[in-house]
Design a protein around this motif. Sequence first.
Motif, PDB file in Angstrom:
ATOM      1  N   ILE A 119      -8.428   4.699  12.491  1.00  0.00           N
ATOM      2  CA  ILE A 119      -7.209   4.909  13.280  1.00  0.00           C
ATOM      3  C   ILE A 119      -6.009   4.794  12.344  1.00  0.00           C
ATOM      4  CG2 ILE A 119      -5.793   3.965  15.158  1.00  0.00           C
ATOM      5  CD1 ILE A 119      -8.409   3.602  16.680  1.00  0.00           C
ATOM      6  N   GLY A 120      -5.291   5.915  12.236  1.00  0.00           N
ATOM      7  CA  GLY A 120      -4.263   6.066  11.210  1.00  0.00           C
ATOM      8  C   GLY A 120      -3.122   5.079  11.319  1.00  0.00           C
ATOM      9  N   SER A 121      -2.869   4.590  12.526  1.00  0.00           N
ATOM     10  CA  SER A 121      -1.713   3.707  12.693  1.00  0.00           C
ATOM     11  C   SER A 121      -2.047   2.252  12.355  1.00  0.00           C
ATOM     12  CB  SER A 121      -1.209   3.797  14.129  1.00  0.00           C
ATOM     13  OG  SER A 121      -2.256   3.479  15.013  1.00  0.00           O
ATOM     14  N   LEU A 122      -3.337   1.962  12.150  1.00  0.00           N
ATOM     15  CA  LEU A 122      -3.729   0.573  11.864  1.00  0.00           C
ATOM     16  C   LEU A 122      -4.041   0.386  10.390  1.00  0.00           C
ATOM     17  CD1 LEU A 122      -6.147  -0.120  14.874  1.00  0.00           C
ATOM     18  CD2 LEU A 122      -3.695  -0.554  14.736  1.00  0.00           C
ATOM     19  N   GLN A 165      -6.866  -4.240  10.231  1.00  0.00           N
ATOM     20  CA  GLN A 165      -6.772  -4.046  11.687  1.00  0.00           C
ATOM     21  C   GLN A 165      -7.875  -3.121  12.176  1.00  0.00           C
ATOM     22  OE1 GLN A 165      -2.695  -2.671  11.741  1.00  0.00           O
ATOM     23  NE2 GLN A 165      -1.985  -4.550  12.728  1.00  0.00           N
ATOM     24  N   LYS A 189      -2.740   1.244   4.932  1.00  0.00           N
ATOM     25  CA  LYS A 189      -3.129   2.150   6.022  1.00  0.00           C
ATOM     26  C   LYS A 189      -4.059   3.221   5.455  1.00  0.00           C
ATOM     27  CE  LYS A 189       0.491   1.336   9.253  1.00  0.00           C
ATOM     28  NZ  LYS A 189       1.601   1.824  10.026  1.00  0.00           N
ATOM     29  N   ARG A 195      -4.043   6.319   5.150  1.00  0.00           N
ATOM     30  CA  ARG A 195      -3.489   7.386   4.311  1.00  0.00           C
ATOM     31  C   ARG A 195      -3.147   6.886   2.900  1.00  0.00           C
ATOM     32  NH1 ARG A 195       0.403   6.975   8.226  1.00  0.00           N
ATOM     33  NH2 ARG A 195       2.153   5.625   7.721  1.00  0.00           N
ATOM     34  N   GLU A 196      -3.113   5.579   2.744  1.00  0.00           N
ATOM     35  CA  GLU A 196      -2.811   5.022   1.417  1.00  0.00           C
ATOM     36  C   GLU A 196      -4.083   4.726   0.617  1.00  0.00           C
ATOM     37  OE1 GLU A 196       1.162   2.828   3.243  1.00  0.00           O
ATOM     38  OE2 GLU A 196      -0.718   1.727   3.012  1.00  0.00           O
ATOM     39  N   LEU A 197      -5.222   5.117   1.198  1.00  0.00           N
ATOM     40  CA  LEU A 197      -6.509   4.852   0.539  1.00  0.00           C
ATOM     41  C   LEU A 197      -7.167   6.168   0.147  1.00  0.00           C
ATOM     42  CD1 LEU A 197      -7.865   2.233   3.117  1.00  0.00           C
ATOM     43  CD2 LEU A 197      -6.846   1.730   0.891  1.00  0.00           C
ATOM     44  N   SER A 198      -8.032   6.092  -0.886  1.00  0.00           N
ATOM     45  CA  SER A 198      -8.778   7.294  -1.269  1.00  0.00           C
ATOM     46  C   SER A 198      -9.876   7.526  -0.233  1.00  0.00           C
ATOM     47  CB  SER A 198      -9.403   7.090  -2.643  1.00  0.00           C
ATOM     48  OG  SER A 198     -10.450   6.138  -2.536  1.00  0.00           O
TER      49      SER A 198
END
Lengths: 246, 650
Positions: free
Chosen positions: A104-107, A111, A145, A147-150
């Motif tokens: 879930i992109g917002s978590l 989380q 989050k 999007r900050e991960l590979s």
Amino acid sequence: MTTMTMTGAAVALQGISRVYGRGPAAVRAVDDVTLQFPRGGWTAVMGPSGSGKSTLLHCAAGLERVDSGRVLIGDTDITAAGDSQLTSLRRTRIGFVFQSFNLIGSLTAEQNVALPLRLAGRRPSRAEVRATLDTVGLADRARHKPRELSGGQQQRVAIARAMVTRPEVLFADEPTGALDSRAARTVLDLLRAMADAGQSIVMVTHDPGAAARADSVVFLGDGRVVDQLTGASTRAVADRLATWER
Amino acid sequence: MMGMSRAGLAERWTLFAGALLSVTLGVALVQSSLLLLITAALLDPPAGASAAERMEFADGTAAAVSMLGVVLGGAVFLAGFIISSTFAFTVDQRRRDLALLRLVGGSRGQLRRLLLGEAVTLGALGAMLGVPAGLAVMRLQGWLMREFGFVPQSFAGEWRQWILGVSFGTGILLAVAGVLVAARRASRVRPLEALRETGPAARVMTWSRALIGLIFLGGALALMIVAPFGGPAGGMAMAMNVPIPAAVAVVAFAPLLVPLIARLVPFRAPGGLARANLSDARRRSASVAAPLIVLVALVVGNVGAGASFTTSGIHQLATQTHADLVVESTGPPGPTNPPSPSTGTPSADTPGAASFSDIPGVASVSVETRVPAEVTTGSGEDRETETISLLVIDPVAYAKTHDDSASLAGLNGREVAAGPGGDVPGAGGTVRLTVPDRDLGDLPVVAGVPATMTGGANLLVPPGLLSAAELKDAPTQSFVTLTKDADAAATRASLARFGTVTTLDDRLRADAEAANSTNEKIMLIVLGLGGLYALIGVINSIVIGAATRRREFAEARVTGMTRGQVVRSALLEAYAITVSALILGGVASAATFIAVLSTTKSVTGTGTLDLPWTQIGAVTAIALVVTTATTLITSLSATRPQPVTQLRAA
């Protein structure tokens, strides 16, 4: 209604079939399959595209209903289980990992990992969640989050999320399909370590290299089990797959 | 769960900002309309006003209250529609997130609670912002009402403490109601179905949606069928209510209709992406089109209906009134006391036309003096007192001047007749009549003329019922018919001594202009802010629709489309949806126009439709400009980052 049936396997499929469509357009995605996935073992399911691998996995995990036959998770028959029973099953006894991570992109990573426990009404401690993230080597990325991960890191967070409830069975649908070879290797190493520690894993893959890391490989063709290998090398798995793809 | 909700709020802020804006403006509009309505209903006449002025004041207040009632009704409908459709859209746009929650163990109940929790939070937050915004809207609406002369200059909406409860209740209730159906639908989706975008998750028409559509279609049809039998007032009210159910019915079937019509809109798009999106993202297209359909239906339908009824009324008046000149004076012209040439104001001691008959060239005159009055009808619990308009007439002269009034010929003594304004019992009934400062007791209604489109006096009374003193300050119109051999100019000059003289044609033209102007003012008050709200709803739905398209745009770009091509494709898609919405809004308006045609035909004998082409053109232009500009801004913003970054982030 669930019933208790003793099989000894982590997951048992007894003559299951799944048909899509009706009449002449009907497609038998899974056709009278009887199979047992052993407890504490890692089984890879392979087959050509359209052979019914993913449908088999979804039926085994209770995400899709079978048209006939029975599905058992451990000793519990989930063939006709209702929504709330399946929900409780997903919370406590089975975990999922998908090709597209589905975080879930917002978590944040922690989380996401804590989510199944919170949905089950628990308030997991930060230490507990961090410990799970640590097992996949991402304790230092807890506050990132997705999007900050590979890609590889996202998949490891997904594995941590699936494992945080200590499920009886982990279902993985092409878990390395979207990863480069290095990230894939890391994920497969992780799954191997989990299997060695007694975790039951059912994994669908099209990659002979990935399948060779499993304890056994089941081959599907046109919705049926056509072959099985145990402790095979990458080469042996690739050759057998090529036979069935011809 | 609340943490998840908060994280969701922060992440998808455009979705929630849109939902919040819809609640804020909806609450503001409802609160303002309600406060103005209550203020108008409790308005007291100015101190020291005469009995006649008090009755005139009560009549004006009743008109303002009914207008504000329509404004309030429209505000509640629009708030309900825009808020619920915006909330349902935000839920639809998050199906994948919700399916993921189900996959990791979220139960149906938890999903419903999450969505309802969000709705309560946004509803309360929207009300918190909506209350002060409502005060600003109230000042604007009050100013419009004063400027247009519908209320006295001293009129200003008053704050009431209990409105806080109403505003918060409205915000939370409408938000929860909006999310309820969508939440139920979203929570029933099986995790895998939503992830795959197949099965019920991707189904565009549901049974409940079709059922709602059919119910409202039935409502619109019922109004259309019954309107011609409702008389002028009832028919007009019913016809002007057709746009609401007709628009809701069209919106319910929009997921089927919008892509169907959009496909027929001619355009050339790069790579066929826009066309593919139109047929694929049906629910999104329908959600974007929905507020526009309602906007077009309300504005075009109501303005068209208002203009048509006004035109029909003027036409009916022109064909049913037979006279050459109209003399307007204060009080009936008196035979014994002719007016002074310098003021042109007659000093009327006796009502009647006797004074006119002395003038060469005058064949007949119908002197009609308007007096405010109160009628009380019914008894016991049904007893009802209403301020009305009473016309003192010479029954024989009146019947010569106005068609369909032959039954009035015998009217005399203490008998009264139902006038063209309706609202009083017909022949055979009894009314208790009060004129300023005098109770005339119970009077029998012995005759009546058919109610007309333009309305007019509610009660017609014979001369002698009211004293000359009671009539001396009352506005009077004298309809003069000339003899065949009359010297029109000389007669007109002679009549000018009694008051302002105009030809009947000029008088009717002036009446028509005044009626049209009043109609436009009413429409501006009733539809102005509501239309603006619906327009913001349109912008909202485009912004929400674009919020989740970043990945889709990035995919198109990595496939080989330039940024310009992606934006152009999005613009063409928006253009096709806008044209479809305009056509569907036109269909809902057409339903109204059918009711207008049948009602005007039934009342006047001639079906009348006066389409407001200027407003239709304006609505079309505004819709195209707003949707194009919003789509341009949102698609440019969505395509600003490098596509690769967006694909990774998604």
